[in-house]
Design a protein around this motif. Sequence first.
Motif, PDB file in Angstrom:
ATOM      1  N   SER A  95     -18.679  -5.924 -72.698  1.00 36.94           N
ATOM      2  CA  SER A  95     -19.983  -5.264 -72.804  1.00 36.94           C
ATOM      3  C   SER A  95     -21.123  -6.246 -73.036  1.00 36.94           C
ATOM      4  N   SER A 114     -10.250  -5.952 -79.395  1.00 34.71           N
ATOM      5  CA  SER A 114     -11.645  -5.659 -79.747  1.00 34.71           C
ATOM      6  C   SER A 114     -12.594  -6.707 -79.173  1.00 34.71           C
ATOM      7  N   ASP A 152     -13.156  -6.057 -75.438  1.00 38.99           N
ATOM      8  CA  ASP A 152     -14.160  -5.005 -75.220  1.00 38.99           C
ATOM      9  C   ASP A 152     -15.562  -5.532 -75.514  1.00 38.99           C
TER      10      ASP A 152
END
Length: 133
Positions: free
Chosen positions: A42, A35, A38
């Motif tokens: 971003s 997590s 990711d």
Amino acid sequence: MEITLTTPALLFPALSLLLLAFTNRFLGLATLIRSLKDRYASYPNQQVYGQIENLRERLLLIRNMQIFGSLSMFGCVLCMFLLFADYTEAGKYVFAFSLIMMLISLALAIREIQISVKALELELNDLQGTAEK
């Protein structure tokens, strides 16, 4: 010291629970790493990068915790075999080895908990910084 076949068997429940706890920590860490990866992809920032570095260290500790815990379990089984084969003196040394491996595993677990707390402090600092804005 008198050592019987049941002496190393006393460690099995503790070792099983420790290895299960270490595996659960590993799985939780793997989910968190995915997590954060990711999240960093971003929105790259220093706080997330700090967490990733923290997780790298924790991952190595958990791996070593599992290795030493497994060595302890292996030693217990080997000790039982040696005692069964009537090699009592060798069994004592192998049992001592198992206990030392378990101690190392527990020491690594303590260190991993300390690092885990640092990771939570990073999160709290980020949360506090966001709340103050």
